[in-house]
Design a protein around this motif. Structure first.
Motif, PDB file in Angstrom:
ATOM      1  N   GLY A 111      -2.361  27.362   5.133  1.00  0.00           N
ATOM      2  CA  GLY A 111      -2.393  25.208   4.881  1.00  0.00           C
ATOM      3  C   GLY A 111      -1.481  25.087   3.028  1.00  0.00           C
ATOM      4  N   LEU A 112      -0.790  24.140   3.145  1.00  0.00           N
ATOM      5  CA  LEU A 112      -0.522  23.485   1.815  1.00  0.00           C
ATOM      6  C   LEU A 112      -1.657  23.443   0.810  1.00  0.00           C
ATOM      7  N   GLY A 113      -2.209  23.331   0.838  1.00  0.00           N
ATOM      8  CA  GLY A 113      -3.244  23.413  -0.512  1.00  0.00           C
ATOM      9  C   GLY A 113      -3.717  24.292  -0.736  1.00  0.00           C
ATOM     10  N   LEU A 131       6.724  20.958  -6.439  1.00  0.00           N
ATOM     11  CA  LEU A 131       8.116  20.470  -5.595  1.00  0.00           C
ATOM     12  C   LEU A 131       8.472  21.222  -4.067  1.00  0.00           C
ATOM     13  N   LEU A 132       8.005  20.355  -2.947  1.00  0.00           N
ATOM     14  CA  LEU A 132       8.442  20.706  -1.645  1.00  0.00           C
ATOM     15  C   LEU A 132      10.073  21.010  -1.743  1.00  0.00           C
ATOM     16  N   PRO A 133      10.353  21.774  -1.709  1.00  0.00           N
ATOM     17  CA  PRO A 133      12.036  22.263  -1.930  1.00  0.00           C
ATOM     18  C   PRO A 133      12.967  21.775  -0.369  1.00  0.00           C
ATOM     19  N   ASP A 134      11.899  21.188   0.967  1.00  0.00           N
ATOM     20  CA  ASP A 134      12.676  20.546   1.870  1.00  0.00           C
ATOM     21  C   ASP A 134      12.760  19.908   2.135  1.00  0.00           C
ATOM     22  N   ASP A 135      12.246  18.921   0.922  1.00  0.00           N
ATOM     23  CA  ASP A 135      12.542  17.406   0.435  1.00  0.00           C
ATOM     24  C   ASP A 135      13.371  17.260  -0.682  1.00  0.00           C
ATOM     25  N   LEU A 136      14.693  17.238  -0.049  1.00  0.00           N
ATOM     26  CA  LEU A 136      15.244  16.967  -1.056  1.00  0.00           C
ATOM     27  C   LEU A 136      16.332  15.794  -2.137  1.00  0.00           C
ATOM     28  N   ARG A 171       3.640  12.724  10.593  1.00  0.00           N
ATOM     29  CA  ARG A 171       3.608  13.617   9.914  1.00  0.00           C
ATOM     30  C   ARG A 171       3.822  13.556   8.439  1.00  0.00           C
ATOM     31  N   TYR A 172       2.508  13.295   7.685  1.00  0.00           N
ATOM     32  CA  TYR A 172       3.036  12.974   6.134  1.00  0.00           C
ATOM     33  C   TYR A 172       1.963  12.238   6.068  1.00  0.00           C
ATOM     34  N   GLY A 173       1.298  12.693   4.827  1.00  0.00           N
ATOM     35  CA  GLY A 173      -0.193  11.993   4.491  1.00  0.00           C
ATOM     36  C   GLY A 173       0.725  10.450   3.735  1.00  0.00           C
ATOM     37  N   ILE A 174      -0.531   9.997   3.892  1.00  0.00           N
ATOM     38  CA  ILE A 174      -0.381   8.300   4.125  1.00  0.00           C
ATOM     39  C   ILE A 174      -1.265   7.546   2.769  1.00  0.00           C
ATOM     40  N   VAL A 191      -4.857   9.427   3.135  1.00  0.00           N
ATOM     41  CA  VAL A 191      -5.354  10.700   4.803  1.00  0.00           C
ATOM     42  C   VAL A 191      -4.222  11.162   5.236  1.00  0.00           C
ATOM     43  N   GLU A 192      -4.171  12.478   5.849  1.00  0.00           N
ATOM     44  CA  GLU A 192      -3.251  13.552   6.393  1.00  0.00           C
ATOM     45  C   GLU A 192      -2.599  13.363   7.736  1.00  0.00           C
ATOM     46  N   LYS A 193      -1.756  13.066   7.978  1.00  0.00           N
ATOM     47  CA  LYS A 193      -1.847  12.834   9.390  1.00  0.00           C
ATOM     48  C   LYS A 193      -2.009  12.050  10.005  1.00  0.00           C
ATOM     49  N   PRO A 194      -2.248  11.232  10.171  1.00  0.00           N
ATOM     50  CA  PRO A 194      -2.781   9.991  10.980  1.00  0.00           C
ATOM     51  C   PRO A 194      -2.062   9.293  11.799  1.00  0.00           C
ATOM     52  N   SER A 204       4.128   6.319   2.554  1.00  0.00           N
ATOM     53  CA  SER A 204       3.504   8.265   2.395  1.00  0.00           C
ATOM     54  C   SER A 204       3.965   8.805   1.544  1.00  0.00           C
ATOM     55  N   ILE A 205       3.545  10.263   1.167  1.00  0.00           N
ATOM     56  CA  ILE A 205       3.671  11.093   0.142  1.00  0.00           C
ATOM     57  C   ILE A 205       5.000  12.253   0.409  1.00  0.00           C
ATOM     58  N   ILE A 206       5.801  11.668  -0.533  1.00  0.00           N
ATOM     59  CA  ILE A 206       7.531  12.729  -0.269  1.00  0.00           C
ATOM     60  C   ILE A 206       6.683  13.989  -0.963  1.00  0.00           C
ATOM     61  N   GLY A 207       8.069  14.721  -0.999  1.00  0.00           N
ATOM     62  CA  GLY A 207       7.005  16.398  -1.507  1.00  0.00           C
ATOM     63  C   GLY A 207       7.153  16.849  -2.810  1.00  0.00           C
ATOM     64  N   ARG A 208       7.478  15.066  -4.627  1.00  0.00           N
ATOM     65  CA  ARG A 208       6.934  15.157  -5.453  1.00  0.00           C
ATOM     66  C   ARG A 208       5.368  15.654  -5.870  1.00  0.00           C
ATOM     67  N   TYR A 209       4.768  16.094  -6.718  1.00  0.00           N
ATOM     68  CA  TYR A 209       3.815  15.360  -6.628  1.00  0.00           C
ATOM     69  C   TYR A 209       3.490  16.323  -8.184  1.00  0.00           C
ATOM     70  N   ILE A 210       2.670  15.819  -9.225  1.00  0.00           N
ATOM     71  CA  ILE A 210       2.056  15.415 -10.993  1.00  0.00           C
ATOM     72  C   ILE A 210       0.252  15.597 -10.313  1.00  0.00           C
ATOM     73  N   LEU A 232      -3.782  20.084   1.116  1.00  0.00           N
ATOM     74  CA  LEU A 232      -3.086  19.749  -0.975  1.00  0.00           C
ATOM     75  C   LEU A 232      -4.249  17.863  -0.524  1.00  0.00           C
ATOM     76  N   THR A 233      -3.835  16.919   0.568  1.00  0.00           N
ATOM     77  CA  THR A 233      -3.950  15.649   0.507  1.00  0.00           C
ATOM     78  C   THR A 233      -5.045  15.454   0.768  1.00  0.00           C
ATOM     79  N   ASP A 234      -5.799  16.069   1.075  1.00  0.00           N
ATOM     80  CA  ASP A 234      -7.834  16.138   1.497  1.00  0.00           C
ATOM     81  C   ASP A 234      -8.150  16.563   0.010  1.00  0.00           C
TER      82      ASP A 234
HETATM   83  C1  G1P Z   1       2.958  17.961   3.667  1.00  0.00           C
HETATM   84  C2  G1P Z   1       1.692  17.338   3.057  1.00  0.00           C
HETATM   85  C3  G1P Z   1       1.798  15.958   3.025  1.00  0.00           C
HETATM   86  C4  G1P Z   1       3.287  14.883   3.192  1.00  0.00           C
HETATM   87  C5  G1P Z   1       3.968  15.963   3.105  1.00  0.00           C
HETATM   88  C6  G1P Z   1       5.809  15.695   2.402  1.00  0.00           C
HETATM   89  O1  G1P Z   1       3.309  17.401   5.041  1.00  0.00           O
HETATM   90  O2  G1P Z   1       0.966  18.232   3.683  1.00  0.00           O
HETATM   91  O3  G1P Z   1       1.446  15.293   3.023  1.00  0.00           O
HETATM   92  O4  G1P Z   1       3.587  13.847   3.189  1.00  0.00           O
HETATM   93  O5  G1P Z   1       4.182  17.082   2.920  1.00  0.00           O
HETATM   94  O6  G1P Z   1       6.992  15.886   2.636  1.00  0.00           O
HETATM   95  P1  G1P Z   1       4.166  19.095   5.672  1.00  0.00           P
HETATM   96  O7  G1P Z   1       5.519  18.631   5.665  1.00  0.00           O
HETATM   97  O8  G1P Z   1       4.028  20.305   5.073  1.00  0.00           O
HETATM   98  O9  G1P Z   1       3.871  19.171   6.965  1.00  0.00           O
END
Ligand code: G1P
Length: 289
Positions: A111-113, A131-136, A171-174, A191-194, A204-210, A232-234
């Motif tokens: 998992g991401l965490g 940074l999650l590179p999938d989110d551009l 699909r997201y952390g909310i 909450v992760e993926k409710p 929702s959380i997008i893939g950029r965090y500090i 990571l969300t938890d």
């Molecule tokens: C991850 C996080 C999620 C976040 C998302 C953003 O999920 O776990 O909280 O909202 O990235 O792209 P994943 O896309 O890895 O399932």
């Protein structure tokens, strides 16, 4: 004054199954949008915010990601010999100061965490960006920089957020939302993926965090969350109330390049921003729609 933000962790161990067969022997983060790989967009966005040290959390078959930021001595020499100035300039965009890129392995996909926890020695006692590179992101100001400004003001955790359709909350952390001024949001829960009917909001959380380094201690509990993964969300949720925690609606557009349609849309949006391509792309697009 909060500690300066100089570090970024990029989790890049994912298998990229959604892009098979392209990703059979190629890291998904090396897929190009126009002519630049996703990983490079993420690194450039972080550097634009003053980040100097990078840790890639990799896995098997991901060595190209680290190679991409190394000196390609033979290629460089050949281009120089042939006076290929433009190509040399493009190559130079991948050069990094010596010692600024390191990688650690996440040997098992827990998992991401867990991926972030694998970077614990790199993080140490410092704040760090993820940074999650999938989110551009296509924006005038780097999203990490926009988040860094909030970090400098609050000294706390801050994540990029965006409204999503309710049917997509799983699909997201909310966020559970406290005070909201339309741009900056106080986070009172995560909450992760409710399921849509259980989501506390549609932000929702997008893939950029500090994040502050204390999150690593929470990750070290190895508690399993949504999908049986260490989320990571938890771990972030457990920091709420102990440290400032905000969401920022960043200015700019984000493309979900983990999704085929999102990836294709990013190609068009980025190509239309390119002076050398925009007219050609606009001209041919008309033939398809
Ligand atoms: C991850 C996080 C999620 C976040 C998302 C953003 O999920 O776990 O909280 O909202 O990235 O792209 P994943 O896309 O890895 O399932």
């Amino acid at each position: 004054m909060p500690k300066p933000l100089k570090k970024a962790v990029l989790p890049v161990a994912g298998l990229g199954t959604r892009f098979l067969p392209a990703t059979k022997a190629l890291a998904k983060e090396m897929l190009p949008v126009v002519d630049k790989p996703l990983i490079q967009y993420a690194v450039e966005e972080a550097r634009a915010a003053g980040i100097e040290q990078f840790c890639f959390v990799t896995g098997r078959g991901k060595t190209a990601l680290v190679e991409h930021f190394d000196v390609a001595y033979e290629l460089e020499a050949t281009l120089r010999e042939r006076s290929k100035t433009e190509a040399l300039a493009l190559l130079a965009t991948t050069s990094m100061p010596p010692g600024s890129v390191m990688s650690v392995r996440q040997q098992v996909p827990l998992g991401l965490g867990h991926a972030i926890w694998c970077a614990r020695a790199f993080v140490g006692d410092d704040p760090f960006a993820i940074l999650l590179p999938d989110d551009l992101v296509l924006a005038d100001v780097s999203w990490v920089k926009q988040l860094a400004e909030v970090y400098e003001q609050t000294g706390g955790n801050v994540v990029a957020v965006e409204e999503v359709p309710r049917e997509h909350t799983s699909r997201y952390g909310i966020l559970k939302v406290g005070h909201d001024d339309g741009r900056l949001v106080e986070v009172t829960g995560l909450v992760e993926k409710p399921k849509p009917e259980e989501a506390p909001s549609t932000l929702s959380i997008i893939g950029r965090y500090i994040l502050l380094p204390e999150v690593i201690g929470e990750l070290a509990r190895f508690e399993r969350g949504a999908g049986g993964e260490i989320q990571l969300t938890d771990a972030m949720a457990r920091l709420i109330g102990r440290q400032p925690f905000h969401g920022l609606r960043c200015e700019g557009r984000r493309f979900d390049c983990g999704d085929k349609a999102g990836f294709l849309e990013a190609q068009i949006a980025f190509a239309l921003k390119r002076p050398d391509l925009a007219d050609k792309v606009r001209a041919f697009l008309g033939r398809y729609v």
